[in-house]
Motif scaffolding. Structure first.
Motif, PDB file in Angstrom:
ATOM      1  N   LYS A  56      10.508  17.243  38.351  1.00 25.53           N
ATOM      2  CA  LYS A  56       9.669  17.051  39.541  1.00 25.53           C
ATOM      3  C   LYS A  56       9.482  18.374  40.278  1.00 25.53           C
ATOM      4  O   LYS A  56       8.382  18.699  40.739  1.00 25.53           O
ATOM      5  N   ALA A  59       7.092  20.580  38.130  1.00 25.96           N
ATOM      6  CA  ALA A  59       5.732  20.037  38.174  1.00 25.96           C
ATOM      7  C   ALA A  59       5.076  20.280  39.531  1.00 25.96           C
ATOM      8  O   ALA A  59       3.899  20.652  39.607  1.00 25.96           O
ATOM      9  N   GLU A  62       4.230  24.068  39.772  1.00 25.74           N
ATOM     10  CA  GLU A  62       3.091  24.427  38.924  1.00 25.74           C
ATOM     11  C   GLU A  62       1.783  23.885  39.475  1.00 25.74           C
ATOM     12  O   GLU A  62       0.759  24.579  39.462  1.00 25.74           O
ATOM     13  N   GLN A  63       1.803  22.652  39.993  1.00 28.47           N
ATOM     14  CA  GLN A  63       0.591  22.063  40.573  1.00 28.47           C
ATOM     15  C   GLN A  63       0.176  22.813  41.830  1.00 28.47           C
ATOM     16  O   GLN A  63      -1.002  23.105  42.030  1.00 28.47           O
TER      17      GLN A  63
END
Length: 179
Positions: A56, A59, A62-63
């Motif tokens: 999590k 992610a 990176e987002q």
């Protein structure tokens, strides 16, 4: 709170994928992380976070990077114990190498030694490599710029992504995390 290091892959190289370190610190702070510090311009950030779910955390980072800068950036995130273990697994004895000529390639997953079996170590001497758990240690005593091993490793299809840091950077990041 856990202390982490985020290693961003492929930013600020040759004028491509520019991520200013001040903007990276700001982004990590906006994501709710604390004690954010960066090292060099190559995408090394140490921070604390209450988030325990590594997938999590990666992610989300990176987002957020894609949203803020408009391009994808792979991140490898390690906690203090993991980076300490990488340092402790270094197969090259202290004093046997120049820190700028030893590189650790951090990988997104475990090393599959079978994928490296096609590389004949004798063909690349005096350069050497040793796979670790989720890293590969590469020593290039004549310098990275003249190494034939580094490009050869780059062509190996490991099935995971990686980002390299020299030993000076590894030890500085570890000191930042442990202090």
């Amino acid at each position: 709170m856990t202390t982490y290091v985020a290693l961003l892959r492929g930013i600020n190289v040759g004028g491509h994928k520019k991520v200013p370190m001040a903007a990276l610190r700001e982004l990590l702070t906006e994501l709710g992380h604390g004690d954010v510090r960066t090292l060099l311009q190559s995408g090394n950030a140490v921070f604390t976070s209450a988030e325990k779910n590594r997938a999590k955390l990666v992610a989300g980072l990176e987002q957020a990077l894609a949203d803020r800068f408009g391009f994808e950036v792979r991140c490898i995130v390690l906690d203090t114990a993991e980076l300490r273990a990488v340092a402790d697994r270094n197969p090259f004895p202290p004093g046997s190498f120049e820190p700028s000529k030893l590189v650790v390639i951090f990988l997104t997953g475990p090393v599959d030694p079978g994928k490296l079996s096609g590389l004949d170590p004798e063909a690349y001497l005096p350069d050497e490599f040793h796979p670790g758990e989720r890293e590969i240690y590469v020593h290039c005593p004549n310098g990275l710029g003249t190494s034939k091993l580094m490009p050869a490793l780059g062509k190996v299809r490991l099935g995971v992504e990686g980002t390299a840091r020299n030993w000076n950077t590894v030890t500085k990041l570890l000191a930042m995390m442990e202090n």
